[in-house]
Design a protein around this motif. Structure first.
Motif, PDB file in Angstrom:
ATOM      1  N   GLY A   1       0.806  -1.211   0.000  1.00 43.90           N
ATOM      2  CA  GLY A   1       0.000   0.000   0.000  1.00 43.90           C
ATOM      3  C   GLY A   1       0.835   1.255   0.000  1.00 43.90           C
ATOM      4  N   LYS A   2       0.127   2.378  -0.028  1.00 43.55           N
ATOM      5  CA  LYS A   2       0.789   3.679  -0.055  1.00 43.55           C
ATOM      6  C   LYS A   2      -0.065   4.694   0.684  1.00 43.55           C
ATOM      7  N   MET A   3       0.585   5.728   1.152  1.00 42.61           N
ATOM      8  CA  MET A   3      -0.100   6.800   1.868  1.00 42.61           C
ATOM      9  C   MET A   3      -0.048   8.088   1.052  1.00 42.61           C
ATOM     10  N   ASN A   4      -1.160   8.789   1.034  1.00 38.56           N
ATOM     11  CA  ASN A   4      -1.252  10.128   0.433  1.00 38.56           C
ATOM     12  C   ASN A   4      -0.671  10.214  -0.970  1.00 38.56           C
ATOM     13  N   VAL A   5      -1.217   9.428  -1.875  1.00 37.89           N
ATOM     14  CA  VAL A   5      -0.824   9.502  -3.281  1.00 37.89           C
ATOM     15  C   VAL A   5      -2.009  10.031  -4.073  1.00 37.89           C
ATOM     16  N   SER A   6      -1.735  10.558  -5.238  1.00 35.33           N
ATOM     17  CA  SER A   6      -2.796  11.094  -6.086  1.00 35.33           C
ATOM     18  C   SER A   6      -3.202  10.058  -7.117  1.00 35.33           C
ATOM     19  N   LEU A   7      -4.487   9.817  -7.232  1.00 30.74           N
ATOM     20  CA  LEU A   7      -4.978   8.882  -8.244  1.00 30.74           C
ATOM     21  C   LEU A   7      -4.492   9.316  -9.625  1.00 30.74           C
ATOM     22  N   GLY A   8      -4.094   8.321 -10.405  1.00 30.59           N
ATOM     23  CA  GLY A   8      -3.627   8.592 -11.762  1.00 30.59           C
ATOM     24  C   GLY A   8      -2.155   8.947 -11.849  1.00 30.59           C
ATOM     25  N   HIS A   9      -1.475   9.047 -10.694  1.00 29.97           N
ATOM     26  CA  HIS A   9      -0.076   9.465 -10.703  1.00 29.97           C
ATOM     27  C   HIS A   9       0.822   8.518  -9.918  1.00 29.97           C
ATOM     28  N   PHE A  10       0.433   7.250  -9.840  1.00 27.94           N
ATOM     29  CA  PHE A  10       1.304   6.291  -9.175  1.00 27.94           C
ATOM     30  C   PHE A  10       1.264   4.977  -9.915  1.00 27.94           C
ATOM     31  N   ASP A  11       2.323   4.232  -9.761  1.00 30.44           N
ATOM     32  CA  ASP A  11       2.468   2.966 -10.467  1.00 30.44           C
ATOM     33  C   ASP A  11       1.961   1.843  -9.576  1.00 30.44           C
ATOM     34  N   GLU A  12       0.828   1.300  -9.936  1.00 25.77           N
ATOM     35  CA  GLU A  12       0.200   0.274  -9.126  1.00 25.77           C
ATOM     36  C   GLU A  12      -0.445  -0.746 -10.051  1.00 25.77           C
ATOM     37  N   LEU A  13      -0.879  -1.855  -9.500  1.00 27.39           N
ATOM     38  CA  LEU A  13      -1.643  -2.813 -10.281  1.00 27.39           C
ATOM     39  C   LEU A  13      -2.843  -2.083 -10.879  1.00 27.39           C
ATOM     40  N   LYS A  14      -3.099  -2.314 -12.152  1.00 27.36           N
ATOM     41  CA  LYS A  14      -4.171  -1.596 -12.844  1.00 27.36           C
ATOM     42  C   LYS A  14      -5.518  -1.774 -12.147  1.00 27.36           C
ATOM     43  N   SER A  15      -5.797  -2.980 -11.712  1.00 26.00           N
ATOM     44  CA  SER A  15      -7.090  -3.249 -11.072  1.00 26.00           C
ATOM     45  C   SER A  15      -7.208  -2.537  -9.729  1.00 26.00           C
ATOM     46  N   VAL A  16      -6.125  -2.472  -8.968  1.00 32.90           N
ATOM     47  CA  VAL A  16      -6.156  -1.780  -7.674  1.00 32.90           C
ATOM     48  C   VAL A  16      -6.393  -0.291  -7.897  1.00 32.90           C
ATOM     49  N   GLU A  17      -5.644   0.296  -8.812  1.00 33.45           N
ATOM     50  CA  GLU A  17      -5.834   1.717  -9.053  1.00 33.45           C
ATOM     51  C   GLU A  17      -7.250   2.001  -9.565  1.00 33.45           C
ATOM     52  N   ASP A  18      -7.762   1.162 -10.449  1.00 30.98           N
ATOM     53  CA  ASP A  18      -9.113   1.369 -10.947  1.00 30.98           C
ATOM     54  C   ASP A  18     -10.123   1.293  -9.801  1.00 30.98           C
ATOM     55  N   ALA A  19     -10.012   0.295  -8.953  1.00 32.72           N
ATOM     56  CA  ALA A  19     -10.941   0.150  -7.826  1.00 32.72           C
ATOM     57  C   ALA A  19     -10.870   1.357  -6.895  1.00 32.72           C
ATOM     58  N   LEU A  20      -9.687   1.903  -6.690  1.00 38.45           N
ATOM     59  CA  LEU A  20      -9.537   3.061  -5.803  1.00 38.45           C
ATOM     60  C   LEU A  20     -10.293   4.278  -6.327  1.00 38.45           C
ATOM     61  N   HIS A  21     -10.511   4.329  -7.627  1.00 32.76           N
ATOM     62  CA  HIS A  21     -11.280   5.431  -8.207  1.00 32.76           C
ATOM     63  C   HIS A  21     -12.753   5.368  -7.802  1.00 32.76           C
ATOM     64  N   TYR A  22     -13.214   4.210  -7.306  1.00 30.13           N
ATOM     65  CA  TYR A  22     -14.626   4.027  -6.965  1.00 30.13           C
ATOM     66  C   TYR A  22     -14.889   3.875  -5.470  1.00 30.13           C
ATOM     67  N   LEU A  23     -13.863   3.563  -4.691  1.00 31.99           N
ATOM     68  CA  LEU A  23     -14.055   3.305  -3.268  1.00 31.99           C
ATOM     69  C   LEU A  23     -13.960   4.582  -2.438  1.00 31.99           C
ATOM     70  N   LYS A  24     -14.753   4.623  -1.364  1.00 33.84           N
ATOM     71  CA  LYS A  24     -14.740   5.759  -0.444  1.00 33.84           C
ATOM     72  C   LYS A  24     -13.821   5.449   0.734  1.00 33.84           C
ATOM     73  N   SER A  25     -13.465   6.460   1.473  1.00 29.32           N
ATOM     74  CA  SER A  25     -12.611   6.318   2.647  1.00 29.32           C
ATOM     75  C   SER A  25     -13.216   5.307   3.619  1.00 29.32           C
ATOM     76  N   GLY A  26     -12.395   4.365   4.077  1.00 27.93           N
ATOM     77  CA  GLY A  26     -12.829   3.339   5.018  1.00 27.93           C
ATOM     78  C   GLY A  26     -13.454   2.114   4.368  1.00 27.93           C
TER      79      GLY A  26
END
Length: 169
Positions: free
Chosen positions: A109-134
């Motif tokens: 995992g990572k702390m305080n990163v901006s969506l679209g600007h980090f190198d992560e598994l494509k599916s994880v980054e995509d899911a993060l675009h839809y999930l809310k805090s917690g």
């Protein structure tokens, strides 16, 4: 002195020879090689999707297909609008194989990163675009959206679909 000049001349001529150049690993492939690779990827993706769907059919928890070619147990994700890039997020995730064996002891995992600007598994980054805090979600991911053809060169072999449990912090 003549020997030095003569050796220098031979050295320069030797450097000037035409030698066969091979493309580097990951370099240019022929059209035939590209077509073979494309068909292999299509076949593998089809097979993994069938295997994942069969796995889903034997689970008590329902899973829902996402547009990027993975499934989630969070039904609401399908209905939400996608968060914009540059949205800050902190998250962690755990990786499992389809026998539900945890692959790494510690979450990634990572702390305080901006969506679209980090190198992560494509599916994880995509899911993060839809999930809310917690929120948490379990993702069922074909290998092409996980570690692909090369694996992670540690514990994850090549062409392995994964179960990813992601949580927004």
């Amino acid at each position: 002195m003549k020997k030095i000049v003569l050796l220098s001349a031979f050295s320069l001529l030797a450097c000037n020879r035409n030698s066969t150049v091979h493309p580097p690993v990951g370099g240019v492939l022929s059209k035939n090689d590209l077509e073979v690779s494309k068909q292999r990827s299509k076949g593998l993706n089809t097979l993994e999707r069938e295997q994942i769907q069969d796995w889903i059919n034997h689970q008590k928890t329902p899973f829902y297909a996402m547009p990027l070619n993975y499934w989630t147990d969070n039904k609401e994700m399908q209905q939400r609008s996608r968060m914009q890039n540059d949205t800050p997020v902190s998250y962690e995730y755990e990786l499992y194989d389809f026998d539900q064996t945890k692959i790494y002891d510690q979450p990634q995992g990572k702390m305080n990163v901006s969506l679209g600007h980090f190198d992560e598994l494509k599916s994880v980054e995509d899911a993060l675009h839809y999930l809310k805090s917690g929120e948490e979600a379990t993702l069922l991911v074909p290998s092409s959206l996980a570690y692909g053809t090369f694996g992670d060169e540690k514990k994850i072999d090549n062409d392995i679909p994964l179960i990813i449990k992601v949580k927004v912090l």
